[in-house]
Design an enzyme around this catalytic site. Structure first.
Site, PDB file in Angstrom:
ATOM      1  N   SER A 108      -8.745  14.737  30.950  1.00 35.87           N
ATOM      2  CA  SER A 108      -8.688  15.594  29.717  1.00 35.87           C
ATOM      3  C   SER A 108      -9.516  15.988  28.857  1.00 35.87           C
ATOM      4  O   SER A 108      -9.927  16.545  29.875  1.00 35.87           O
ATOM      5  CB  SER A 108      -9.811  13.801  29.427  1.00 35.87           C
ATOM      6  OG  SER A 108     -10.397  13.785  27.915  1.00 35.87           O
ATOM      7  N   TYR A 137     -18.753  10.959  31.699  1.00 42.66           N
ATOM      8  CA  TYR A 137     -17.368  10.637  31.601  1.00 42.66           C
ATOM      9  C   TYR A 137     -17.064  12.500  31.897  1.00 42.66           C
ATOM     10  O   TYR A 137     -15.910  12.683  32.618  1.00 42.66           O
ATOM     11  CB  TYR A 137     -16.291  10.002  30.644  1.00 42.66           C
ATOM     12  CG  TYR A 137     -14.525   9.830  30.861  1.00 42.66           C
ATOM     13  CD1 TYR A 137     -14.408  10.684  29.426  1.00 42.66           C
ATOM     14  CD2 TYR A 137     -13.895   8.768  31.311  1.00 42.66           C
ATOM     15  CE1 TYR A 137     -12.399  10.551  29.460  1.00 42.66           C
ATOM     16  CE2 TYR A 137     -12.472   9.123  31.219  1.00 42.66           C
ATOM     17  CZ  TYR A 137     -11.819   9.735  30.116  1.00 42.66           C
ATOM     18  OH  TYR A 137     -10.127   9.491  30.235  1.00 42.66           O
ATOM     19  N   ASN A 166      -5.090  13.568  23.076  1.00 44.95           N
ATOM     20  CA  ASN A 166      -5.678  11.460  23.214  1.00 44.95           C
ATOM     21  C   ASN A 166      -4.141  11.404  23.710  1.00 44.95           C
ATOM     22  O   ASN A 166      -3.833  11.445  22.950  1.00 44.95           O
ATOM     23  CB  ASN A 166      -6.407  11.486  21.931  1.00 44.95           C
ATOM     24  CG  ASN A 166      -7.444  11.753  21.872  1.00 44.95           C
ATOM     25  OD1 ASN A 166      -8.503  12.953  22.140  1.00 44.95           O
ATOM     26  ND2 ASN A 166      -8.919  11.210  21.022  1.00 44.95           N
TER      27      ASN A 166
HETATM   28  N1  NDP Z   1      -5.845   6.608  26.878  1.00 45.72           N
HETATM   29  C1  NDP Z   1      -6.070   8.405  26.378  1.00 45.72           C
HETATM   30  O1  NDP Z   1      -6.361   8.576  25.229  1.00 45.72           O
HETATM   31  C2  NDP Z   1      -6.425   9.155  27.548  1.00 45.72           C
HETATM   32  C3  NDP Z   1      -6.175   9.214  29.234  1.00 45.72           C
HETATM   33  N2  NDP Z   1      -6.689  10.066  30.148  1.00 45.72           N
HETATM   34  C4  NDP Z   1      -6.539  10.142  31.234  1.00 45.72           C
HETATM   35  O2  NDP Z   1      -5.124   9.241  31.410  1.00 45.72           O
HETATM   36  C5  NDP Z   1      -5.661   8.548  32.953  1.00 45.72           C
HETATM   37  C6  NDP Z   1      -5.808   7.368  32.629  1.00 45.72           C
HETATM   38  O3  NDP Z   1      -5.442   6.380  31.702  1.00 45.72           O
HETATM   39  P1  NDP Z   1      -5.159   5.303  30.426  1.00 45.72           P
HETATM   40  O4  NDP Z   1      -4.039   5.027  31.000  1.00 45.72           O
HETATM   41  O5  NDP Z   1      -5.492   5.624  29.239  1.00 45.72           O
HETATM   42  O6  NDP Z   1      -6.101   4.432  30.679  1.00 45.72           O
HETATM   43  P2  NDP Z   1      -6.462   2.395  31.008  1.00 45.72           P
HETATM   44  O7  NDP Z   1      -7.648   2.274  30.973  1.00 45.72           O
HETATM   45  O8  NDP Z   1      -5.283   2.033  30.004  1.00 45.72           O
HETATM   46  O9  NDP Z   1      -5.592   2.518  32.709  1.00 45.72           O
HETATM   47  C7  NDP Z   1      -6.627   2.728  33.573  1.00 45.72           C
HETATM   48  C8  NDP Z   1      -5.975   1.541  34.764  1.00 45.72           C
HETATM   49  O10 NDP Z   1      -6.786   2.024  35.913  1.00 45.72           O
HETATM   50  C9  NDP Z   1      -7.008   1.412  37.087  1.00 45.72           C
HETATM   51  N3  NDP Z   1      -8.234   1.193  37.174  1.00 45.72           N
HETATM   52  C10 NDP Z   1      -9.635   1.053  36.760  1.00 45.72           C
HETATM   53  N4  NDP Z   1     -10.850   0.876  37.807  1.00 45.72           N
HETATM   54  C11 NDP Z   1     -10.235   0.778  38.702  1.00 45.72           C
HETATM   55  C12 NDP Z   1     -10.611   0.645  40.078  1.00 45.72           C
HETATM   56  N5  NDP Z   1     -11.559   0.462  40.226  1.00 45.72           N
HETATM   57  N6  NDP Z   1      -9.624   0.845  41.430  1.00 45.72           N
HETATM   58  C13 NDP Z   1      -8.440   0.769  41.027  1.00 45.72           C
HETATM   59  N7  NDP Z   1      -7.886   0.933  40.120  1.00 45.72           N
HETATM   60  C14 NDP Z   1      -8.846   1.258  38.441  1.00 45.72           C
HETATM   61  C15 NDP Z   1      -6.832   0.377  36.351  1.00 45.72           C
HETATM   62  O11 NDP Z   1      -6.218  -0.581  37.142  1.00 45.72           O
HETATM   63  P3  NDP Z   1      -5.644  -2.074  36.701  1.00 45.72           P
HETATM   64  O12 NDP Z   1      -5.037  -3.219  35.516  1.00 45.72           O
HETATM   65  O13 NDP Z   1      -5.448  -2.978  37.689  1.00 45.72           O
HETATM   66  O14 NDP Z   1      -6.812  -2.885  36.729  1.00 45.72           O
HETATM   67  C16 NDP Z   1      -5.918   0.300  35.248  1.00 45.72           C
HETATM   68  O15 NDP Z   1      -4.629  -0.036  35.353  1.00 45.72           O
HETATM   69  C17 NDP Z   1      -7.594   8.518  33.386  1.00 45.72           C
HETATM   70  O16 NDP Z   1      -7.544   9.490  34.016  1.00 45.72           O
HETATM   71  C18 NDP Z   1      -7.828   9.500  31.659  1.00 45.72           C
HETATM   72  O17 NDP Z   1      -8.983   9.990  31.809  1.00 45.72           O
HETATM   73  C19 NDP Z   1      -6.027  11.745  29.523  1.00 45.72           C
HETATM   74  C20 NDP Z   1      -6.711  12.494  28.044  1.00 45.72           C
HETATM   75  C21 NDP Z   1      -6.742  10.486  26.876  1.00 45.72           C
HETATM   76  C1  F7E Z   2      -9.127  10.583  24.450  1.00 48.12           C
HETATM   77  C2  F7E Z   2     -10.544  10.634  24.953  1.00 48.12           C
HETATM   78  O1  F7E Z   2     -11.294   9.814  24.112  1.00 48.12           O
HETATM   79  C3  F7E Z   2     -12.469   9.584  23.333  1.00 48.12           C
HETATM   80  O2  F7E Z   2     -12.746  10.928  22.832  1.00 48.12           O
HETATM   81  P1  F7E Z   2     -12.282  10.396  21.038  1.00 48.12           P
HETATM   82  O3  F7E Z   2     -11.785  10.924  21.045  1.00 48.12           O
HETATM   83  O4  F7E Z   2     -13.629  10.526  20.471  1.00 48.12           O
HETATM   84  O5  F7E Z   2     -12.585   8.935  21.290  1.00 48.12           O
HETATM   85  P2  F7E Z   2     -11.648   7.719  20.297  1.00 48.12           P
HETATM   86  O6  F7E Z   2     -10.534   7.917  20.140  1.00 48.12           O
HETATM   87  O7  F7E Z   2     -12.763   6.397  20.271  1.00 48.12           O
HETATM   88  O8  F7E Z   2     -12.253   8.199  18.583  1.00 48.12           O
HETATM   89  C4  F7E Z   2     -12.359   9.351  17.751  1.00 48.12           C
HETATM   90  C5  F7E Z   2     -11.766   8.701  15.886  1.00 48.12           C
HETATM   91  O9  F7E Z   2     -12.145   8.495  15.355  1.00 48.12           O
HETATM   92  C6  F7E Z   2     -13.028   7.640  15.502  1.00 48.12           C
HETATM   93  N1  F7E Z   2     -13.081   6.014  14.717  1.00 48.12           N
HETATM   94  C7  F7E Z   2     -12.506   5.518  13.932  1.00 48.12           C
HETATM   95  N2  F7E Z   2     -12.265   4.445  13.482  1.00 48.12           N
HETATM   96  C8  F7E Z   2     -12.339   4.082  15.035  1.00 48.12           C
HETATM   97  C9  F7E Z   2     -12.519   2.689  15.816  1.00 48.12           C
HETATM   98  O10 F7E Z   2     -11.423   1.694  15.181  1.00 48.12           O
HETATM   99  N3  F7E Z   2     -12.068   2.918  17.163  1.00 48.12           N
HETATM  100  C10 F7E Z   2     -12.390   4.056  17.139  1.00 48.12           C
HETATM  101  N4  F7E Z   2     -12.179   3.864  18.994  1.00 48.12           N
HETATM  102  N5  F7E Z   2     -11.939   4.986  17.041  1.00 48.12           N
HETATM  103  C11 F7E Z   2     -12.681   5.184  15.409  1.00 48.12           C
HETATM  104  C12 F7E Z   2     -14.030   8.119  15.948  1.00 48.12           C
HETATM  105  O11 F7E Z   2     -15.098   7.207  15.245  1.00 48.12           O
HETATM  106  C13 F7E Z   2     -13.861   9.114  16.290  1.00 48.12           C
HETATM  107  O12 F7E Z   2     -14.182   9.983  15.246  1.00 48.12           O
HETATM  108  C14 F7E Z   2     -13.735  10.001  24.660  1.00 48.12           C
HETATM  109  O13 F7E Z   2     -14.172   8.832  24.337  1.00 48.12           O
HETATM  110  C15 F7E Z   2     -12.749   9.842  26.035  1.00 48.12           C
HETATM  111  O14 F7E Z   2     -12.371   8.971  26.518  1.00 48.12           O
HETATM  112  C16 F7E Z   2     -11.234  10.657  26.587  1.00 48.12           C
HETATM  113  O15 F7E Z   2     -10.891  11.838  27.113  1.00 48.12           O
END
Ligand code: NDP
Ligand code: F7E
Length: 315
Positions: A108, A137, A166
């Site tokens: 990330s 993280y 993101n």
């Molecule tokens: N979302 C974002 O904005 C971003 C995400 N990423 C990266 O992308 C990847 C996926 O993220 P994202 O899809 O958002 O995450 P989600 O939370 O949507 O999905 C995470 C998945 O991981 C699985 N999981 C969690 N814990 C366990 C465990 N103990 N054993 C097996 N499986 C597990 C869950 O499985 P189940 O559903 O079966 O419980 C779930 O499907 C991560 O590596 C994250 O760091 C990177 C940048 C931004």
């Molecule tokens: C992908 C990246 O995402 C995470 O970092 P982040 O980008 O800071 O996460 P965020 O999306 O939750 O916030 C983005 C911004 O948005 C503002 N904000 C306003 N109002 C809401 C609100 O209602 N919810 C949330 N969540 N944020 C809010 C919040 O205050 C911040 O300024 C890492 O923890 C980590 O998971 C990582 O790798």
């Protein structure tokens, strides 16, 4: 990757994993290995080793992780560092042990120093202090990078690590406490519109800048990298432009059709002021994002409306 190869998508039900599965299935890959966290807890080394010994995946895409927004990361540091370290260590070691041909680990952009120059180049990694709200993280994600590099150096494994910005899109987590900002905005504005509320409260100041990549573009990038990238160095995945949270809120408010006020709760953290990634490395290989933010938000809101009954983090 051939259509019949055994491809293990770890975390296949998540935002990223589900997009990757959608894309692989659309492309005709018909030998996917999929396990929920209840079926296979990736923190359990013996279970992961047994799964790899039995299934011997040809390819692994590691999209399983303990993931959350800024408040979740700031509130549960032990969960974020432990769960993510265990999943990465177990998967990378088992993939080597059972001769996985190629593995893609997802990091990330939070791995970069809080105040690194922008846009963030891959070489800025470990050149300064991390953002405190998600350093736990981030350290786990950096360990994931180092695991891939170490197994490549010592054993010649084709293990690569990509750093997405993101993400948002269908299948996201809409829990108001633990989600990321974009799904939270969609849900908050939708509920406020339905209830006829006068205002919506957002976190922080609205001033931080963020970059948003649609998850289907990420899935496209992951398959592109599986076919076209095999190097020790990390590679960023993003759109190459960002906007303020306030500007994002304006877009989501318009798409949802909420006409009330936006109020900011300054007691909640802003997090890092900016984390725009430099995408020249991946665009130099021939890949670029295709989905514009407003179109992506509109498509995601429609998906939200069509899937109200089974949204993650709602109800
Ligand atoms: N979302 C974002 O904005 C971003 C995400 N990423 C990266 O992308 C990847 C996926 O993220 P994202 O899809 O958002 O995450 P989600 O939370 O949507 O999905 C995470 C998945 O991981 C699985 N999981 C969690 N814990 C366990 C465990 N103990 N054993 C097996 N499986 C597990 C869950 O499985 P189940 O559903 O079966 O419980 C779930 O499907 C991560 O590596 C994250 O760091 C990177 C940048 C931004
Ligand atoms: C992908 C990246 O995402 C995470 O970092 P982040 O980008 O800071 O996460 P965020 O999306 O939750 O916030 C983005 C911004 O948005 C503002 N904000 C306003 N109002 C809401 C609100 O209602 N919810 C949330 N969540 N944020 C809010 C919040 O205050 C911040 O300024 C890492 O923890 C980590 O998971 C990582 O790798």
């Amino acid at each position: 990757m051939d259509k019949g190869d055994k491809i293990y998508v770890a975390g296949h039900r998540g935002l990223v994993g589900s997009a990757i599965v959608r894309r692989l299935q659309a492309d005709g890959y018909d030998n996917l290995l999929l396990r929920t966290s209840k079926e296979l807890d990736l923190r359990e080394q013996a279970a992961v080793r047994a799964f790899f010994a039995e299934k011997k995946p040809d390819y692994v895409i590691l999209a399983a992780a303990k993931v959350g927004g800024i408040l979740a990361n700031d509130t549960y540091p032990a969960d974020f560092i432990y769960d993510n370290l265990m999943m990465e260590v177990n998967i990378v070691e088992a993939a080597h042990r059972h001769n996985t041909k190629k593995l893609l680990a997802l990091g990330s952009t939070c791995i970069y120093p809080r105040m690194a120059p922008q846009p963030l180049k891959e070489e800025y990694l470990l050149t300064g202090p991390l953002e405190p709200t998600n350093e736990w993280y981030a350290v786990a994600k950096i360990a994931g990078i180092k695991l891939c590099q170490a197994y490549r150096r010592q054993y010649g494994c084709s293990f690569i690590a990509a750093m997405p910005t993101n993400l948002y899109g269908p299948g996201d987590n809409f829990d108001l406490k633990n989600s990321h900002v974009l799904p939270a905005l969609i849900r908050k504005f939708h509920v406020a519109k339905e209830n006829g509320d006068a205002s919506v409260t957002l976190w922080g100041t609205g001033k931080p800048l963020r970059e948003f990549l649609h998850v289907d573009d990420l899935a496209d990038a992951c398959l592109f990298l599986m076919e076209n990238y095999d190097d020790e160095e990390i590679i960023n995945i993003g759109v190459g432009e960002d906007l303020s949270i306030a500007e994002l809120a304006g877009i989501v408010r318009d798409v949802v059709g909420f006409e009330g006020e936006i109020v900011y709760d300054a007691s909640k953290p802003d997090g890092t002021p900016r984390k725009l990634v430099d995408v020249s490395k991946i665009t130099g290989l021939g890949w670029h994002a295709k989905t514009g933010l407003r179109d992506g938000v509109a498509q995601t809101y429609q998906w939200f409306l069509d899937n109200q009954a089974e949204l993650r983090g709602v109800g």
